[in-house]
Write a protein that holds these residues in place. Sequence first.
Motif, PDB file in Angstrom:
ATOM      1  N   MET A  81      18.026  95.664  20.335  1.00 22.93           N
ATOM      2  CA  MET A  81      17.861  94.221  20.553  1.00 22.93           C
ATOM      3  C   MET A  81      16.407  93.910  20.903  1.00 22.93           C
ATOM      4  N   PHE A  82      15.891  92.872  20.275  1.00 17.81           N
ATOM      5  CA  PHE A  82      14.517  92.427  20.517  1.00 17.81           C
ATOM      6  C   PHE A  82      14.524  90.928  20.820  1.00 17.81           C
ATOM      7  N   ALA A  83      13.622  90.512  21.676  1.00 17.63           N
ATOM      8  CA  ALA A  83      13.384  89.090  21.919  1.00 17.63           C
ATOM      9  C   ALA A  83      12.063  88.732  21.264  1.00 17.63           C
ATOM     10  N   TYR A  84      11.971  87.481  20.814  1.00 15.31           N
ATOM     11  CA  TYR A  84      10.692  87.000  20.313  1.00 15.31           C
ATOM     12  C   TYR A  84      10.448  85.601  20.856  1.00 15.31           C
ATOM     13  N   LYS A  85       9.191  85.382  21.230  1.00 16.51           N
ATOM     14  CA  LYS A  85       8.760  84.078  21.752  1.00 16.51           C
ATOM     15  C   LYS A  85       7.832  83.454  20.726  1.00 16.51           C
ATOM     16  N   ILE A  86       8.164  82.218  20.344  1.00 18.46           N
ATOM     17  CA  ILE A  86       7.368  81.510  19.344  1.00 18.46           C
ATOM     18  C   ILE A  86       6.762  80.257  19.963  1.00 18.46           C
ATOM     19  N   ASN A  87       5.471  80.078  19.714  1.00 21.84           N
ATOM     20  CA  ASN A  87       4.768  78.873  20.126  1.00 21.84           C
ATOM     21  C   ASN A  87       4.317  78.157  18.865  1.00 21.84           C
ATOM     22  N   ILE A  88       4.723  76.883  18.734  1.00 14.42           N
ATOM     23  CA  ILE A  88       4.354  76.047  17.589  1.00 14.42           C
ATOM     24  C   ILE A  88       3.411  74.981  18.113  1.00 14.42           C
ATOM     25  N   GLU A  89       2.163  75.010  17.665  1.00 12.43           N
ATOM     26  CA  GLU A  89       1.130  74.092  18.152  1.00 12.43           C
ATOM     27  C   GLU A  89       0.713  73.144  17.034  1.00 12.43           C
ATOM     28  N   ASN A  90       0.764  71.864  17.327  1.00 12.97           N
ATOM     29  CA  ASN A  90       0.387  70.841  16.345  1.00 12.97           C
ATOM     30  C   ASN A  90      -1.104  70.558  16.457  1.00 12.97           C
ATOM     31  N   LEU A  91      -1.886  71.106  15.544  1.00 10.67           N
ATOM     32  CA  LEU A  91      -3.335  70.902  15.511  1.00 10.67           C
ATOM     33  C   LEU A  91      -3.721  69.722  14.631  1.00 10.67           C
ATOM     34  N   SER A  92      -2.718  69.079  14.016  1.00  7.37           N
ATOM     35  CA  SER A  92      -2.990  67.978  13.089  1.00  7.37           C
ATOM     36  C   SER A  92      -3.135  66.658  13.846  1.00  7.37           C
ATOM     37  N   ASN A  93      -3.384  65.598  13.100  1.00  4.58           N
ATOM     38  CA  ASN A  93      -3.495  64.255  13.675  1.00  4.58           C
ATOM     39  C   ASN A  93      -2.190  63.475  13.581  1.00  4.58           C
ATOM     40  N   TYR A  94      -1.102  64.150  13.174  1.00  6.80           N
ATOM     41  CA  TYR A  94       0.168  63.467  12.924  1.00  6.80           C
ATOM     42  C   TYR A  94       1.269  64.016  13.835  1.00  6.80           C
ATOM     43  N   THR A  95       2.177  63.162  14.217  1.00  8.18           N
ATOM     44  CA  THR A  95       3.370  63.608  14.918  1.00  8.18           C
ATOM     45  C   THR A  95       4.289  64.266  13.895  1.00  8.18           C
ATOM     46  N   ILE A  96       4.826  65.423  14.264  1.00 12.10           N
ATOM     47  CA  ILE A  96       5.699  66.173  13.356  1.00 12.10           C
ATOM     48  C   ILE A  96       7.021  66.491  14.049  1.00 12.10           C
ATOM     49  N   GLN A  97       8.023  66.775  13.230  1.00  9.57           N
ATOM     50  CA  GLN A  97       9.307  67.210  13.764  1.00  9.57           C
ATOM     51  C   GLN A  97       9.775  68.423  12.970  1.00  9.57           C
ATOM     52  N   LEU A  98      10.264  69.416  13.682  1.00  9.17           N
ATOM     53  CA  LEU A  98      10.822  70.600  13.049  1.00  9.17           C
ATOM     54  C   LEU A  98      12.278  70.298  12.685  1.00  9.17           C
ATOM     55  N   LEU A  99      12.614  70.403  11.404  1.00  8.55           N
ATOM     56  CA  LEU A  99      13.970  70.090  10.948  1.00  8.55           C
ATOM     57  C   LEU A  99      14.829  71.330  10.736  1.00  8.55           C
ATOM     58  N   ARG A 100      14.265  72.339  10.046  1.00  9.23           N
ATOM     59  CA  ARG A 100      15.045  73.526   9.668  1.00  9.23           C
ATOM     60  C   ARG A 100      14.182  74.774   9.789  1.00  9.23           C
ATOM     61  N   ARG A 101      14.861  75.929   9.795  1.00  7.61           N
ATOM     62  CA  ARG A 101      14.143  77.194   9.753  1.00  7.61           C
ATOM     63  C   ARG A 101      14.869  78.132   8.807  1.00  7.61           C
ATOM     64  N   ARG A 102      14.084  79.053   8.213  1.00  5.90           N
ATOM     65  CA  ARG A 102      14.625  80.099   7.341  1.00  5.90           C
ATOM     66  C   ARG A 102      13.930  81.408   7.676  1.00  5.90           C
ATOM     67  N   TRP A 103      14.736  82.456   7.834  1.00  4.81           N
ATOM     68  CA  TRP A 103      14.220  83.776   8.195  1.00  4.81           C
ATOM     69  C   TRP A 103      14.566  84.802   7.124  1.00  4.81           C
ATOM     70  N   ASP A 104      13.618  85.693   6.847  1.00  3.33           N
ATOM     71  CA  ASP A 104      13.860  86.930   6.129  1.00  3.33           C
ATOM     72  C   ASP A 104      13.733  88.042   7.163  1.00  3.33           C
ATOM     73  N   ILE A 105      14.807  88.816   7.335  1.00  2.00           N
ATOM     74  CA  ILE A 105      14.870  89.854   8.364  1.00  2.00           C
ATOM     75  C   ILE A 105      15.078  91.196   7.667  1.00  2.00           C
ATOM     76  N   PHE A 106      14.241  92.166   7.993  1.00  2.00           N
ATOM     77  CA  PHE A 106      14.289  93.490   7.368  1.00  2.00           C
ATOM     78  C   PHE A 106      14.365  94.559   8.449  1.00  2.00           C
ATOM     79  N   ASP A 107      15.235  95.555   8.258  1.00  2.00           N
ATOM     80  CA  ASP A 107      15.177  96.701   9.157  1.00  2.00           C
ATOM     81  C   ASP A 107      14.545  97.877   8.422  1.00  2.00           C
ATOM     82  N   SER A 108      14.267  98.962   9.139  1.00  2.00           N
ATOM     83  CA  SER A 108      13.503 100.061   8.539  1.00  2.00           C
ATOM     84  C   SER A 108      14.315 100.893   7.546  1.00  2.00           C
TER      85      SER A 108
END
Length: 128
Positions: free
Chosen positions: A30-57
Motif C-alpha cells: 500500500m502506498f499513499a500519494y499527496k497531490i498539489n494542484i496549483e493554478n498558475l493561470s489567470n483564470y478560475t478553474i474547476q477539476l471535473l474528472r480524473r483518469r489514471w493509468d496504474i502499472f505494477d512491476s
Amino acid sequence: MTTTITDGVKVSVETQYQPEYSSPESDHFMFAYKINIENLSNYTIQLLRRRWDIFDSSGVHREVEGEGVVGEQPVIQPGESHEYVSGCNFKTDMGSMKGEYQMIRTMDNTLFEVQIPEFFMIVPYRLN
C-alpha cells in the motif's frame, strides 16, 4: 517530488510507502500519494474528472477514471492551490501511476486536460 505544468496548472506529487497497511507475505503493498494542484493561470478553474493509468512491476495495467478527486470537484482560483491525499495498492513492491485531470475554465466553460506526471512507488528496501 515529481512536477509538471500544463496550460498554467502545476501538478506536484509525493509518495510514501504505508507498511502498516501492507502485507508483503500476501503480495499486498500500500502506498499513499499527496497531490498539489496549483493554478498558475489567470483564470478560475474547476477539476471535473480524473483518469489514471496504474502499472505494477509485473506488467499489470489498470485504468481508473471518475468524477473529481476524493469526492470533490474543487474550484481553484488564480494563484491558489488544492491538495489531497489518496492511495493505491499493488501486488508487487514497485509500481507507477500517471494520468490526467479534466478541467474547465469557469469564465467560458472551456474544457482542457491537465497532465499528471508519472510517479513511482517503491518500497524502501528496494532502493538500497
